[in-house]
Design a protein around this motif. Structure first.
Motif, mmCIF file in Angstrom:
data_model
loop_
_atom_site.group_PDB
_atom_site.id
_atom_site.type_symbol
_atom_site.label_atom_id
_atom_site.label_comp_id
_atom_site.label_asym_id
_atom_site.label_seq_id
_atom_site.Cartn_x
_atom_site.Cartn_y
_atom_site.Cartn_z
ATOM 1 N N LEU A 7 0.845 -1.188 0.000
ATOM 2 C CA LEU A 7 0.000 0.000 0.000
ATOM 3 C C LEU A 7 0.883 1.241 0.000
ATOM 4 O O LEU A 7 2.096 1.146 0.200
ATOM 5 C CB LEU A 7 -0.916 -0.011 1.227
ATOM 6 C CG LEU A 7 -1.912 -1.167 1.263
ATOM 7 C CD1 LEU A 7 -2.483 -1.332 2.658
ATOM 8 C CD2 LEU A 7 -3.010 -0.932 0.260
ATOM 9 N N LYS A 8 0.286 2.396 -0.187
ATOM 10 C CA LYS A 8 1.068 3.636 -0.257
ATOM 11 C C LYS A 8 1.805 3.944 1.045
ATOM 12 O O LYS A 8 2.835 4.609 1.016
ATOM 13 C CB LYS A 8 0.170 4.789 -0.653
ATOM 14 C CG LYS A 8 -0.345 4.612 -2.069
ATOM 15 C CD LYS A 8 -1.055 5.805 -2.584
ATOM 16 C CE LYS A 8 -1.638 5.432 -3.923
ATOM 17 N NZ LYS A 8 -1.466 6.352 -4.944
ATOM 18 N N LEU A 34 -11.046 -1.127 -0.096
ATOM 19 C CA LEU A 34 -10.732 -0.376 -1.299
ATOM 20 C C LEU A 34 -11.613 -0.820 -2.464
ATOM 21 O O LEU A 34 -12.173 0.007 -3.187
ATOM 22 C CB LEU A 34 -9.251 -0.569 -1.659
ATOM 23 C CG LEU A 34 -8.761 0.111 -2.931
ATOM 24 C CD1 LEU A 34 -8.703 1.628 -2.742
ATOM 25 C CD2 LEU A 34 -7.392 -0.426 -3.322
ATOM 26 N N GLN A 37 -15.194 0.298 -1.879
ATOM 27 C CA GLN A 37 -15.306 1.735 -2.088
ATOM 28 C C GLN A 37 -15.450 2.098 -3.557
ATOM 29 O O GLN A 37 -16.144 3.042 -3.903
ATOM 30 C CB GLN A 37 -14.035 2.411 -1.560
ATOM 31 C CG GLN A 37 -14.231 3.414 -0.523
ATOM 32 C CD GLN A 37 -12.883 3.984 -0.090
ATOM 33 O OE1 GLN A 37 -11.813 3.558 -0.527
ATOM 34 N NE2 GLN A 37 -12.946 4.946 0.783
ATOM 35 N N HIS A 38 -14.762 1.362 -4.420
ATOM 36 C CA HIS A 38 -14.736 1.695 -5.840
ATOM 37 C C HIS A 38 -15.718 0.885 -6.692
ATOM 38 O O HIS A 38 -15.798 1.100 -7.901
ATOM 39 C CB HIS A 38 -13.313 1.535 -6.380
ATOM 40 C CG HIS A 38 -12.401 2.611 -5.905
ATOM 41 N ND1 HIS A 38 -11.767 2.547 -4.682
ATOM 42 C CD2 HIS A 38 -12.040 3.782 -6.462
ATOM 43 C CE1 HIS A 38 -11.056 3.634 -4.516
ATOM 44 N NE2 HIS A 38 -11.196 4.403 -5.579
ATOM 45 N N VAL A 43 -12.974 2.227 -13.827
ATOM 46 C CA VAL A 43 -11.559 1.983 -13.572
ATOM 47 C C VAL A 43 -10.867 1.782 -14.921
ATOM 48 O O VAL A 43 -11.436 1.183 -15.830
ATOM 49 C CB VAL A 43 -11.371 0.767 -12.634
ATOM 50 C CG1 VAL A 43 -11.855 -0.506 -13.258
ATOM 51 C CG2 VAL A 43 -9.944 0.627 -12.187
ATOM 52 N N LEU A 65 -7.663 -1.977 -10.565
ATOM 53 C CA LEU A 65 -7.826 -1.077 -9.427
ATOM 54 C C LEU A 65 -6.642 -1.198 -8.476
ATOM 55 O O LEU A 65 -6.095 -0.190 -8.019
ATOM 56 C CB LEU A 65 -9.132 -1.387 -8.679
ATOM 57 C CG LEU A 65 -9.362 -0.569 -7.416
ATOM 58 C CD1 LEU A 65 -9.739 0.861 -7.772
ATOM 59 C CD2 LEU A 65 -10.413 -1.215 -6.546
ATOM 60 N N ARG A 67 -3.642 -2.138 -9.197
ATOM 61 C CA ARG A 67 -2.461 -1.562 -9.851
ATOM 62 C C ARG A 67 -2.487 -0.029 -9.806
ATOM 63 O O ARG A 67 -1.448 0.604 -9.769
ATOM 64 C CB ARG A 67 -2.374 -2.048 -11.289
ATOM 65 C CG ARG A 67 -1.915 -3.480 -11.357
ATOM 66 C CD ARG A 67 -1.539 -3.884 -12.763
ATOM 67 N NE ARG A 67 -0.820 -5.148 -12.724
ATOM 68 C CZ ARG A 67 -1.108 -6.194 -13.470
ATOM 69 N NH1 ARG A 67 -2.091 -6.134 -14.336
ATOM 70 N NH2 ARG A 67 -0.401 -7.298 -13.362
ATOM 71 N N GLN A 68 -3.669 0.566 -9.809
ATOM 72 C CA GLN A 68 -3.780 2.027 -9.756
ATOM 73 C C GLN A 68 -3.520 2.572 -8.356
ATOM 74 O O GLN A 68 -2.968 3.652 -8.204
ATOM 75 C CB GLN A 68 -5.162 2.475 -10.213
ATOM 76 C CG GLN A 68 -5.387 2.366 -11.690
ATOM 77 C CD GLN A 68 -6.801 2.755 -12.091
ATOM 78 O OE1 GLN A 68 -7.562 3.284 -11.273
ATOM 79 N NE2 GLN A 68 -7.150 2.485 -13.323
ATOM 80 N N HIS A 69 -3.949 1.837 -7.327
ATOM 81 C CA HIS A 69 -3.918 2.374 -5.972
ATOM 82 C C HIS A 69 -2.852 1.760 -5.064
ATOM 83 O O HIS A 69 -2.682 2.218 -3.933
ATOM 84 C CB HIS A 69 -5.294 2.220 -5.311
ATOM 85 C CG HIS A 69 -6.324 3.098 -5.945
ATOM 86 N ND1 HIS A 69 -6.482 4.413 -5.631
ATOM 87 C CD2 HIS A 69 -7.223 2.839 -6.925
ATOM 88 C CE1 HIS A 69 -7.448 4.934 -6.360
ATOM 89 N NE2 HIS A 69 -7.920 3.997 -7.153
ATOM 90 N N THR A 70 -2.179 0.729 -5.541
ATOM 91 C CA THR A 70 -1.126 0.095 -4.751
ATOM 92 C C THR A 70 0.023 -0.267 -5.681
ATOM 93 O O THR A 70 -0.078 -0.123 -6.892
ATOM 94 C CB THR A 70 -1.626 -1.202 -4.058
ATOM 95 O OG1 THR A 70 -1.824 -2.224 -5.051
ATOM 96 C CG2 THR A 70 -2.910 -0.975 -3.279
#
Length: 77
Positions: A7-8, A34, A37-38, A43, A65, A67-70
């Protein structure tokens, strides 16, 4: 499919993307939240598209998703 990443904030995760409507991912509450939520939102499947609405049973969109956020490190079938 088994997905490993971070994660970030640097926390590592490993989840199974199941493709089930009732439980699209197992293994991490944060990743499950996550995805929840989406769900229903568009996406990007790749850097330039196409766009697809995220549904829990769509494993390709769930992986996109993540790959975009983690930072996805490994994907195993």
């Amino acid at each position: 499919m088994l997905v490993t990443g971070t994660l970030k904030d640097g926390a590592a995760y490993q989840v199974e993307v199941t493709g089930r409507d009732d439980r699209p991912v197992t293994g991490s509450r944060r990743i499950r939240a996550l995805v929840e939520q989406h769900t229903g939102r568009p996406v990007l499947l790749g850097p330039l598209g196409p766009l697809r609405t995220l549904t829990p049973e769509d494993t390709t969109a769930v992986l996109a998703l993540l790959r975009q956020h983690t930072a996805v490190v490994e994907v195993r079938p």
